[in-house]
Design an enzyme around this catalytic site. Structure first.
Site, short mmCIF file in Angstrom:
data_model
loop_
_atom_site.label_atom_id
_atom_site.label_comp_id
_atom_site.label_asym_id
_atom_site.label_seq_id
_atom_site.Cartn_x
_atom_site.Cartn_y
_atom_site.Cartn_z
N GLU A 49 61.03 -4.67 34.55
CA GLU A 49 60.27 -6.05 35.36
C GLU A 49 59.25 -4.89 35.57
O GLU A 49 58.13 -5.55 35.30
CB GLU A 49 60.71 -5.96 36.37
CG GLU A 49 61.85 -7.13 36.58
CD GLU A 49 61.91 -8.78 36.55
OE1 GLU A 49 60.78 -9.30 36.45
OE2 GLU A 49 62.50 -9.79 35.26
N ASN A 53 55.27 -5.72 34.36
CA ASN A 53 54.25 -5.96 34.65
C ASN A 53 53.47 -5.19 34.65
O ASN A 53 51.90 -5.94 34.49
CB ASN A 53 54.53 -6.12 36.40
CG ASN A 53 55.57 -6.95 36.89
OD1 ASN A 53 54.97 -8.24 36.27
ND2 ASN A 53 55.35 -6.85 38.07
N ARG A 107 55.45 -17.48 33.20
CA ARG A 107 55.88 -16.58 34.41
C ARG A 107 56.56 -16.98 35.41
O ARG A 107 56.27 -18.19 36.15
CB ARG A 107 54.49 -15.56 34.29
CG ARG A 107 53.81 -15.05 33.38
CD ARG A 107 54.19 -13.88 33.46
NE ARG A 107 55.76 -13.13 32.65
CZ ARG A 107 55.91 -13.42 31.55
NH1 ARG A 107 54.54 -13.82 30.41
NH2 ARG A 107 57.00 -13.03 31.36
N1 LIG Z 1 51.19 -3.21 37.62
C1 LIG Z 1 50.81 -4.73 38.33
N2 LIG Z 1 48.96 -4.39 38.29
C2 LIG Z 1 48.55 -6.05 38.70
N3 LIG Z 1 49.18 -6.90 39.41
C3 LIG Z 1 49.84 -6.58 39.03
C4 LIG Z 1 51.57 -5.70 38.77
N4 LIG Z 1 52.82 -6.90 38.71
C5 LIG Z 1 52.54 -7.10 39.88
N5 LIG Z 1 51.14 -8.21 40.01
C6 LIG Z 1 51.05 -9.13 40.74
O1 LIG Z 1 52.24 -9.74 41.72
C7 LIG Z 1 52.78 -10.50 40.59
C8 LIG Z 1 53.56 -11.05 40.58
O2 LIG Z 1 54.92 -10.47 39.62
P1 LIG Z 1 56.46 -10.87 39.82
O3 LIG Z 1 57.04 -9.33 38.71
O4 LIG Z 1 57.04 -11.01 40.73
O5 LIG Z 1 56.43 -11.98 39.01
P2 LIG Z 1 55.37 -12.64 37.62
O6 LIG Z 1 54.87 -11.16 36.81
O7 LIG Z 1 54.21 -13.32 37.45
O8 LIG Z 1 56.17 -13.31 37.02
P3 LIG Z 1 57.82 -12.83 36.35
O9 LIG Z 1 57.79 -11.03 36.12
O10 LIG Z 1 58.91 -13.82 36.92
O11 LIG Z 1 57.95 -13.03 34.55
C9 LIG Z 1 51.49 -10.34 39.41
O12 LIG Z 1 51.73 -11.75 38.66
C10 LIG Z 1 50.35 -9.87 39.78
O13 LIG Z 1 50.08 -11.00 40.16
MG LIG Z 2 56.97 -10.03 36.06
#
Ligand SMILES: Nc1ncnc2c1ncn2[C@@H]1O[C@H](COP(=O)(O)OP(=O)(O)OP(=O)(O)O)[C@@H](O)[C@H]1O
Ligand SMILES: [Mg+2]
Lengths: 150, 115
Positions: A49, A53, A107
Site C-alpha cells: 500500500e 501510494n 482507487r
Molecule cells: N506518498 C504520497 N504522496 C502524496 N499523496 C499521497 C501519498 N500517499 C497517499 N496520498 C494521498 O492520500 C490519499 C489516500 O491514500 P490511500 O492509499 O488511503 O487511498 P488511494 O491510494 O487513493 O486508494 P487505494 O489505496 O485504495 O488504491 C490518496 O488518494 C492521495 O491523495
Molecule cells: Mg493507496
C-alpha cells in the site's frame, strides 16, 4: 534506546513493477524474526500500500526514487519506513479517511486504512512539494522456548 | 515474480474470471483490461470473480471488484465474488464492498466447464 538486531535499506525507481519487488524484499528480511504466515501477509500488504501510494500519488506524472528502511529488534518489533520525495500531502487527516482518494476511478481510498489495521502503528509526516514519510510498526508474536543463550 | 493472470470461461450467460498470482496496482491493470474486453463483447448476465488461486491482494483488489461491479451494473448484470481467503476478507470487510457484490464462499464449478 534498544539497538536493532539488524537493519537494511533499499532504494528503487517508482516503476509499478517494483511493487512486488518491494514487498517481497521486505518480507524476506523480516523472515529472520520467524514470523507467522499471517504476520508476513500483513506486512506485505502494508508495504504494498505504502509503495503503491508513492508510485501513483507522490510521483504521479514523474519517476522518482522510493526509499525503504527496515529495522528488526530482538523482542520481535519491526519498524518499516517508506519515504518519497514527491508531491507531499496537504491534509494528512483527510487523506487517512476511509474511501478518500484523489486517485480516480479504480482507487478505493483504502490504503491508509489497510496499513493502520494490518500494522500496530502508522505515522505519516509530509510536506507539500518535499515528500512523504510513512512509518509502520508491528510487534511480532515471539515464540517462546527460544532462549538467547541456550 | 508471480504476475497476476486471468483465465476467462464463458458458459451460457455466466462469465467466470479465474484470477491467479498477486493482485496489486501493477498487475490489476492487465487483469482489468482482459476482463472488461470480454464482458463488453459477451455481455454476460453474471460475472464471477474467483480468487481461489490468488496468493496476494492489496487494496487494488478492492478497486478491481468495485470497477467490475460498476461495469456489470451498467449492463444490468450481477457480480459475484468467490473464494476469498481470510486475509482478503479482512480487506473486503474494511471496504464495505460486501454491500455491492454477492460474496460466495462455496464452490464454483468452472473446472468441469470447457476443459
Ligand atoms: N506518498 C504520497 N504522496 C502524496 N499523496 C499521497 C501519498 N500517499 C497517499 N496520498 C494521498 O492520500 C490519499 C489516500 O491514500 P490511500 O492509499 O488511503 O487511498 P488511494 O491510494 O487513493 O486508494 P487505494 O489505496 O485504495 O488504491 C490518496 O488518494 C492521495 O491523495
Ligand atoms: Mg493507496
Amino acid at each position: 534506546m534498544i539497538k536493532p538486531m539488524n537493519e537494511m535499506s533499499l532504494s528503487f525507481l517508482s516503476c509499478s513493477a517494483n511493487e512486488g519487488f518491494a514487498r517481497a524484499t521486505v518480507s524476506a528480511f523480516v523472515a529472520q524474526l520467524d514470523p507467522t504466515v499471517g504476520e508476513i501477509s500483513d506486512i506485505k500488504t502494508a508495504v504494498s500500500e505504502a509503495v503503491t501510494n508513492c508510485i501513483i500519488h507522490a510521483y504521479r506524472d514523474v519517476i522518482g526514487m522510493i526509499y525503504i528502511s527496515v529495522k528488526i529488534f530482538e523482542n520481535g518489533k519491526v519498524v518499516i519506513r517508506i519515504r518519497d520525495k514527491g508531491c507531499g500531502i496537504e491534509d494528512i487527516e483527510k487523506a487517512k479517511e476511509p474511501l478518500y482518494s484523489t486517485g480516480g476511478e479504480e482507487r478505493a481510498g483504502l490504503g491508509f486504512m489497510v496499513m493502520e489495521s494490518f500494522m500496530d502503528q502508522m505515522k505519516v509526516t509530509s510536506k507539500v512539494g518535499k515528500g512523504t514519510v510513512v512509518v509502520l510498526q508491528k510487534e511480532l508474536e515471539r515464540k517462546q522456548a527460544k532462549s538467547a543463550n541456550g | 515474480m508471480d504476475n497476476g493472470t486471468v483465465r476467462l470461461i464463458l458458459q451460457d450467460d455466466v462469465l467466470t474470471a479465474v484470477l491467479s498470482g498477486e493482485i496489486d496496482h501493477h498487475t490489476a491493470q492487465g487483469m482489468r483490461e482482459e476482463i472488461d474486453f470480454t464482458v463488453n463483447q459477451s455481455k454476460p448476465k453474471k460475472l464471477i470473480l474467483s480468487f481461489e488461486h490468488v496468493g496476494f491482494m492489496d487494496s487494488a483488489g478492492i478497486g478491481l471488484i468495485i470497477g467490475r461491479y460498476k461495469l456489470m451494473e451498467s449492463l444490468g448484470g450481477e457480480l459475484v465474488v468467490s473464494h476469498l481467503s481470510p486475509k482478503m476478507e479482512q480487506i473486503v470487510s474494511l471496504s464495505g464492498v460486501g454491500k455491492l457484490a454477492k460474496i460466495e464462499k462455496g464452490e464454483t464449478n468452472y473446472d468441469q466447464a470447457n476443459e
